[in-house]
Write an enzyme that holds these catalytic residues in place. Structure first.
Site, short mmCIF file in Angstrom:
data_model
loop_
_atom_site.label_atom_id
_atom_site.label_comp_id
_atom_site.label_asym_id
_atom_site.label_seq_id
_atom_site.Cartn_x
_atom_site.Cartn_y
_atom_site.Cartn_z
N GLU A 238 1.44 -1.38 0.01
CA GLU A 238 -0.21 -0.02 0.16
C GLU A 238 1.12 1.33 -0.19
OE1 GLU A 238 -2.86 -1.28 2.68
OE2 GLU A 238 -3.20 -2.44 2.43
N GLU B 29 -8.85 3.74 4.31
CA GLU B 29 -9.06 3.37 3.39
C GLU B 29 -8.91 4.61 2.08
OE1 GLU B 29 -7.68 0.05 2.71
OE2 GLU B 29 -8.52 -0.40 4.64
#
Length: 417
Positions: free
Chosen positions: A182, A380
């Site tokens: 990520e 997120e």
């Protein structure tokens, strides 16, 4: 290359994607399921059904609007179909990784794969923090949480008007890159550092702000090893069965392993580790937060942990569907929800309790609140969906997608009192 990544990210036309992957015309018979297939799961319309998917052992990439994106073996895919779910094969995960990396292999990970050099490697991230500290000696203090499993430093930078002193001001913590693949989150934390040190925020004068751009440096380095994306999630700590990696965000001490929200299998992507805080990266972060209890009072008042992807703002608890429960009163939940909704309104994300996605346990947000009563959120980030490309968006989006959260960051800083 960027054109290809957008082809794979498109939600429509699964048959066309299959044709691209299998090298056969759209409408042809579906190829044999790959060992690691990327699937879109439909029919998991409730938190309970999504939790069942997460507990099946698949690698959950994202979930939004009733669709989950997972990586699964043929047996796992068949087991989910037997539960009445619909799974559409979107490609061979390993083949897509190779194609997404441009087919270019380098002996060392000197940089990101070709076309994505705008992302910071671990060394570049450290250099950026050192440069910020050097340019702003009065308002920054660069130090370390400790070492990762492989011995890499985990830097933390403090930003305040008198950074060298421990003043009686509310403290706020931002953490990024808990999951190796990520990488956009590291850019988010570096953007926060740049914005706050450039004099763009009045909060520097009234808060003590800590930023950790990479909580998983070993995994992040491994994920671009050889100049190719590996799709790696966990840390790089060996397991007893010969596999590698603990999921740091299932390894925190509060309610660790309590609620079937993580895996006991070392091979699983959400493996919780053999014991709470067994991952050195988690132990280092917990020790730092514990150390901010001064005179019996936790100084850190607010926290955001950035992840990708799905464009969500999530708050505790993740280990239970209940809103009012042990460690959470109705007034506390309402406060979490109100601020979460404000932040989501500012960046266009969707707000929800963490367990509204699916049950997790041993995650950082539950620990921050359950142990220390810190107003802790999970973001997120971009994109809202995208399979493989959800983890590896083009570097051209970095500036837009990090600045997109400026308002939300300021809302948290305002409410961290």
């Amino acid at each position: 290359m960027h054109t290809l990544r957008r082809v794979f990210a498109a939600a429509a036309g699964v048959a066309t994607v299959l044709a691209l992957v299998a090298g056969q015309p759209a409408g042809a018979q579906e190829p044999t399921a790959p060992d690691q297939g990327l699937y879109q799961v439909r029919g998991a319309d409730t938190a309970t059904s999504r939790t069942a998917v997460a507990r099946s052992g698949v690698d959950v990439l994202g979930a939004r609007d009733g669709t989950m994106e997972v990586v699964a073996s043929p047996a796992q895919a068949d087991a989910l179909r037997a539960k009445g779910l619909t799974l559409d094969l979107a490609g061979d995960w390993l083949a897509m990784l190779a194609r997404r990396s441009g087919g270019v292999s380098r002996a060392a990970a000197a940089d990101f794969p070709a076309g994505d050099e705008g992302y910071h490697t671990y060394d570049e991230m450290v250099a950026a923090l050192q440069a910020a500290a050097s340019a702003h000696p009065d308002t920054t203090a660069l130090s370390s949480l400790g070492d990762s499993y492989e011995g890499r430093d985990i830097p933390i930078i403090k930003i305040s008007d008198n950074a060298a002193a421990d003043e009686d001001e509310p403290e706020v913590l931002f953490t990024c890159n808990m999951h190796a693949r990520e990488h956009l989150t590291t850019e988010m934390c570096l953007h926060i550092v740049d914005r706050l040190t450039s004099g763009a925020s009045e909060f520097v004068n009234s808060r003590e702000i800590y930023v950790v751009p990479s909580l998983n440096p070993d995994g992040s380095v491994y994920d671009i090893s050889g100049g190719e994306y590996q799709g790696w999630r966990k840390n790089r700590q060996p397991n007893s069965n010969g596999t590698v990696g603990t999921d740091p965000n299932r390894n925190f001490s509060y309610k660790w392993g309590c609620c079937d929200g993580s895996s006991t299998s070392p091979s699983a992507e959400d493996y919780r580790g053999p014991s709470a805080r067994s991952a050195p990266e988690v132990a280092a972060l917990q020790a730092f937060v514990d150390s901010r209890v001064v005179g019996g009072v936790q100084q850190i008042k607010g926290h955001i942990d950035f992840h990708t992807f799905s464009e969500l703002v999530l708050w505790p608890f993740g280990h239970t569907f209940d809103t009012v429960t042990e460690g959470m009163t109705q007034a506390e939940y309402d406060h979490f929800k109100s601020i979460g909704q404000q932040m989501a309104a500012s960046n266009g994300y969707t707000p929800d309790q963490s367990s509204g996605l699916y049950i997790t346990d041993g995650d950082i947000n539950d620990w921050m609140w359950g142990q220390h009563k810190v107003l802790s959120y999970c973001f997120e980030m971009y994109p809202s969906s995208g399979g493989l490309d959800g983890f590896y968006p083009p570097d051209e989006v970095i500036a837009e997608q990090t600045s997109r959260n400026d308002g939300a960051v300021d809302i948290l800083l305002t409410n961290a009192t």
